[in-house]
Design an enzyme around this catalytic site. Sequence first.
Site, PDB file in Angstrom:
ATOM      1  N   GLU A 109      -8.954  -0.666   6.918  1.00 36.49           N
ATOM      2  CA  GLU A 109      -7.669  -0.819   7.604  1.00 36.49           C
ATOM      3  C   GLU A 109      -7.870  -0.672   9.112  1.00 36.49           C
ATOM      4  OE1 GLU A 109      -3.096   0.888   7.353  1.00 36.49           O
ATOM      5  OE2 GLU A 109      -4.719   1.982   6.385  1.00 36.49           O
ATOM      6  N   GLU A 155      -4.931  10.531  17.759  1.00 40.48           N
ATOM      7  CA  GLU A 155      -5.440  11.898  17.714  1.00 40.48           C
ATOM      8  C   GLU A 155      -6.410  12.076  16.538  1.00 40.48           C
ATOM      9  OE1 GLU A 155      -2.246  11.043  18.108  1.00 40.48           O
ATOM     10  OE2 GLU A 155      -1.895  11.695  20.172  1.00 40.48           O
ATOM     11  N   GLN A 157       0.827  -1.199   0.000  1.00 43.79           N
ATOM     12  CA  GLN A 157       0.000   0.000   0.000  1.00 43.79           C
ATOM     13  C   GLN A 157       0.866   1.256   0.000  1.00 43.79           C
ATOM     14  OE1 GLN A 157      -1.392   1.356   3.783  1.00 43.79           O
ATOM     15  NE2 GLN A 157      -3.525   1.377   3.103  1.00 43.79           N
ATOM     16  N   GLY A 158       0.678   2.145  -0.953  1.00 45.44           N
ATOM     17  CA  GLY A 158       1.479   3.366  -1.012  1.00 45.44           C
ATOM     18  C   GLY A 158       0.647   4.591  -0.674  1.00 45.44           C
ATOM     19  N   TYR A 159       0.557   4.892   0.584  1.00 48.97           N
ATOM     20  CA  TYR A 159      -0.249   6.037   1.023  1.00 48.97           C
ATOM     21  C   TYR A 159       0.646   7.155   1.555  1.00 48.97           C
ATOM     22  CZ  TYR A 159      -4.886   3.776   0.819  1.00 48.97           C
ATOM     23  OH  TYR A 159      -6.044   3.190   0.416  1.00 48.97           O
ATOM     24  N   SER A 160       1.212   6.916   2.749  1.00 48.63           N
ATOM     25  CA  SER A 160       1.934   7.984   3.457  1.00 48.63           C
ATOM     26  C   SER A 160       3.142   8.478   2.693  1.00 48.63           C
ATOM     27  CB  SER A 160       2.433   7.472   4.814  1.00 48.63           C
ATOM     28  OG  SER A 160       1.363   7.134   5.630  1.00 48.63           O
TER      29      SER A 160
END
Lengths: 367, 367, 387, 387
Positions: free
Chosen positions: D249, D371, D131-134
């Site tokens: 997720e 948060e 998965q390429g998110y951040s």
Amino acid sequence: MPLYLTEDQAMLRDTARDFMASEGAIATQLRKWRDMNCKDGFGHALWRQFGEMGFTGILVDEADGGLGLGPVEAGIVLEEIGRNLTPSPFLITAVAAVEALRGSALRERWLPGILKGEAVAALAVDEGPKHRPEAIAMTAERSGNGFTLSGRKQFVVQGASADFILVAAKMEEGAALFAVEKDAKGLEVEGVRLADSSIGARMTFDNVEVDGDALVGGEEVLARVLRAARTGAASEMVGVASGAMDMTVNYLRQRRQFGRLIGEFQALQHRAAHLYSELEIARAATLKAQQLLDEGSAQAEAMVHVAKAKAGRVSTLAVQEGVQMHGGIGMTDEYDIGLYMKRDRVLNELFGDPNYHADRLARLNGY
Amino acid sequence: MPLYLTEDQAMLRDTARDFMASEGAIATQLRKWRDMNCKDGFGHALWRQFGEMGFTGILVDEADGGLGLGPVEAGIVLEEIGRNLTPSPFLITAVAAVEALRGSALRERWLPGILKGEAVAALAVDEGPKHRPEAIAMTAERSGNGFTLSGRKQFVVQGASADFILVAAKMEEGAALFAVEKDAKGLEVEGVRLADSSIGARMTFDNVEVDGDALVGGEEVLARVLRAARTGAASEMVGVASGAMDMTVNYLRQRRQFGRLIGEFQALQHRAAHLYSELEIARAATLKAQQLLDEGSAQAEAMVHVAKAKAGRVSTLAVQEGVQMHGGIGMTDEYDIGLYMKRDRVLNELFGDPNYHADRLARLNGY
Amino acid sequence: MADLEAFRAETRSWLEANCPPEMREPMKSEEDACWGGRNPVFKSEAQRQWMKRMAERGWTVPDWPRDYGGGGLSPAETKVLRQEMARINARNPLYSFGISMLGPALLKYGTEAQKKRFLPEIARGEIRWCQGYSEPNAGSDLASLQTKAEDNGDHWLVNGQKVWTSYADKADWIFCLVRTDSQAPKHKGISFLLFDMASPGVSTKPILLISGYSPFCETFFDDVKVPKDQVVGEVNKGWDVAKYLLGHEREMISGMGLGGTGGSLGTALKERLEGDPILRADVARFDVDAMAFKAMSEKFIDELKAGQAHPAQPSMMKYAGTELNKARHELVMAAGGADALEWESELSRGGKAAREWLRTKANSIEGGTSEIQLGIIAKRILDLPGA
Amino acid sequence: MADLEAFRAETRSWLEANCPPEMREPMKSEEDACWGGRNPVFKSEAQRQWMKRMAERGWTVPDWPRDYGGGGLSPAETKVLRQEMARINARNPLYSFGISMLGPALLKYGTEAQKKRFLPEIARGEIRWCQGYSEPNAGSDLASLQTKAEDNGDHWLVNGQKVWTSYADKADWIFCLVRTDSQAPKHKGISFLLFDMASPGVSTKPILLISGYSPFCETFFDDVKVPKDQVVGEVNKGWDVAKYLLGHEREMISGMGLGGTGGSLGTALKERLEGDPILRADVARFDVDAMAFKAMSEKFIDELKAGQAHPAQPSMMKYAGTELNKARHELVMAAGGADALEWESELSRGGKAAREWLRTKANSIEGGTSEIQLGIIAKRILDLPGA
């Protein structure tokens, strides 16, 4: 059983919610009886209405004229009682006492009155400032066909208004539960107003004679009654916490400071969200305990400890956050949030505080 | 004595702060020795520099060539060690061992090497996974003019690099502290790398013979040494907490998310402010314990428990908030904040964790 | 130092001779405090004497200048006096918002005439003051206050409402924040006004608290006329005076928390902790926190005296001290169990434990909420950006 | 119901016959998990067989349609299969981000061609996805990502950098958020792109964690060419797909927390608690919290199935579950004492306790920080105003 309410249960909840919000509201019940310094701390008319609504018979077997429902349904009513701080004998009379009378010869004597919302019961277990049912000192000695009871009790909720008192005493073969009529000779009852303006009682049993039928059960029955009472108190606390949280979240949506609604302040948002999360967990634990009780599961005992401990801690968190987030007005008698704080404190002590239940759970788990 | 640093103490702090930030920095000390898998876990050259700076002699009497200063001054150096995670034998050798040797015949044997930053000591107290000096099982039996020591120890920090080991053992008259040379017959030492990449040791004493001089003191001396070591560890944790907090607050001032500096988010502001408040309290408690120790006050014992417990909890809070507020990069080995978390964990265990010290304080207070 | 020891000896013997034995016993309740005032209520002759004797020496305010009714003592001497009073457990002779709050503001911002007029009366306990800050819509956001003082040439005309005015129903005078310029930004149109509570148009109504106590009032001003010379500091710059005073109030409140944390809570609750291992654990941790905070309080006071304290440090003390006090009373209630729930019984001394527990919930609200203090710490000490 | 019981009997006997005994024992470490892929690494023949047999029946993804390689089971049948697998402690035959994350997104947003092309490979464990998110400057503020895909007519040209790509160094394909319109508001210019990690211009670099583990990578894209038909959903509407997936997720991560909370922690640590009354108190409270949370997890799953769960409830589960798991490991470390501090020794099994403890610290960061979750609860469930 899935861990949410069935359609029937959801209907009961809606009924109980409407009823308690209108008939059992803080302004017309708690404040009214408190401000008139009522010796009972609750209204008998409302108790009869409980009877008319069928609430008092929720746990009574159908054969005895009740609805034959279970702990989940009792919990539904108690949560609404908690949400409105409605003063009533429901928890002690319609839950604990009905559970105690199940299968007892005294059913005929007391159940009709309970069903009608007329009879009031008390449950006398504690003998010191803390709930310690494992160490009951009060004695019951056999005499003739009956028993002689001697000892002291305290924190007997509605003890001063009760028609009969279910009292835990020690026999040679272990603890047992006896039903004593209010005018029994040798019984002295002193009503005491508590912080939430309910009435508890201190009781002295000075060689009180009761007949054989008065023995409603032994240790197993006492344990069963306590499980029902504790789970019921957990539900009521979930209600108290819900009421306090809703009131507080509403306040956050309305009160302005520094040109903003205070609900926009992130620190308060996070604390409110944490509270929500904890409250959902407490509600789940309580429902789980009720379902396990209903199934007669061996795991019910542990889960009852969990429910009473978790609901207690969460309810305390809810009222503390509630008062703090209301600021100054939260400290005034005029606003209701402080009443939640008082009720929470009493319910936390009733039938064992979170420390007690965590400790019992630990012992059950062998440490 | 006012509860802040005197001018001399403030000068010492400035010196120690500059020294540790340059010579003892994480990149050049902790990471260096860790990455080369150094068997000692610290650098001997730096230890000699400690000697040159006079740090090693802070607690050594002037008559013995030291500075003759007290626990406050030792704490000042330890706080800077903590802030930079500087690996060094200072706490065990220059604080605990120097305290043990005070008045002992072995002073001449070991103090010159300590003063020069050459000799390294170890303090072997624990025998199980937790610090329980009240229940020492290792035995010391009189044999001729000397003693025979038998038993096992663990979590002996720098035990594998030490020239001599101060070991707690049980005699008939109570616990006592013995000095054992590293090459004593029957002594087996196994170095173990700990989570913070310092080296602890497991030790086996198999009928180790020592002579009469090796007895450095009885229960009183052991207690004194532990008080010094615990207070020193508290100071080091205050330093760890300060370092972690400063790093985190700096990050809050720089990192942008959602178009804002994350330090603008009120929830993080409040948590950082709470941490600051707790850290100030821990610092005060630690300084108070040091002053009471210096005065020889009867209240020092209690305050040492308070300092070790409070500094430990606050330091843990600081590293937890530090990692969480750094977010993902806080989890990477590349950033230093995780190293603070590891060091905190080890220091918390060393010489008793906060639970142990709270329990001892309670016993001291009679409950 | 020799002088100081002479002063100590002298003080000790004076106190020995002049502090009545009844005034060397701890107060049984808040009601035993002596507040002075125009029509003072003394609980005993000893109380009256003690206040009067201390006031005559200026020792109700030992460090104020003699010209203004103070004792003129140096900081070191003041400390000696406090130590000697503590040694014999002497009570505070005079509780007074005039001493703790208005006095410092007048000393810093008052005109010479104002100082001469008001300070000696305060020192002698002749005038009891109350504080008019909060309003129903100005709580944490104090500067949004709306009570208005209109400049009518020879007097101010005050209209509006205050809330949380402690003992307004018993006070003789009030120091009050009022809006004197409604066009200016909110912090810039406020003035600090003094006036007599006996003025026509002033009325009060007590606020009942959840504890059942009622030390606070709502206070109403309806066309109250106030002489022009009763503004402290410059007109429209009252916010500076208020901020200065709030600092003092925080110090006082954070100091109050200390009173209760003298000994070990666990020792006090000892019997109650047997058979309650989890409560014992909580109490043990509380004792750690309380003793640590006690050290912090000493350190704070030492640093204050030495001028080393960060100017925002009172916020940290106020925050930590009040939260600690709340925690203490939660534990006391848990230990007290059902006994502590009784609200009116003799056995519970009228619900003392429960009422005090409820009262502590205001600690973290009054004088600036915990949230306000945390914001101040974040901004002024940690230098965090924004809001 | 009769059908269901027949299905149960059939399933039971099939599992009995086909699940190798080695696959009925708990995994010893994360490394025993079977991840499949182009060049799969099997720890044992049994592991290979087990995956293959389950894949043949579509039971690696029992509730996916048969057309896409799934088992086509109803929710009730799926539950029976899970129960029967649990009964014999059968291991999960295939761990896969393709199953848990990409699959649901393709089922909802993919074209028919994409479903036919990608889903069966996933079901059979033939392609391993990451998965390429951040990105380094897009953590909690995921939508501020900068990796760019330029429309070059017949292909996308991808340039940029991802971070926290789990097992990128072992994955065959990546599903990736990229910016396809840099002028649009940040949520509106993002697309959801699939491509082969073997494409020229893709490189990875493992990230070492404080636990010493290294499951994550930095992933770099340098002029990577991607065919035009590999966008899922509409171009510039990838944020919808991402949000949908993030929900999944969170459910998965909140579910992971449950694995550890089966039994009583106190029972497991029993001997370690003797003589440590304060730790015992903490553990007793933890057991209350853990059992309560277990009930919550059951309730959540029941409500999900019945469509009664609040859409933001996964945030609450993720928050509470990960915080609980961190608390658990703090207690395990406290109970383990010095033993648990050893980092490499045999006795500590290579520092297992310490490394797992450190690993848990990421629980409340990855997949949306605590948060972020609290903010979502405040906004979407409690309906609090503003950001």
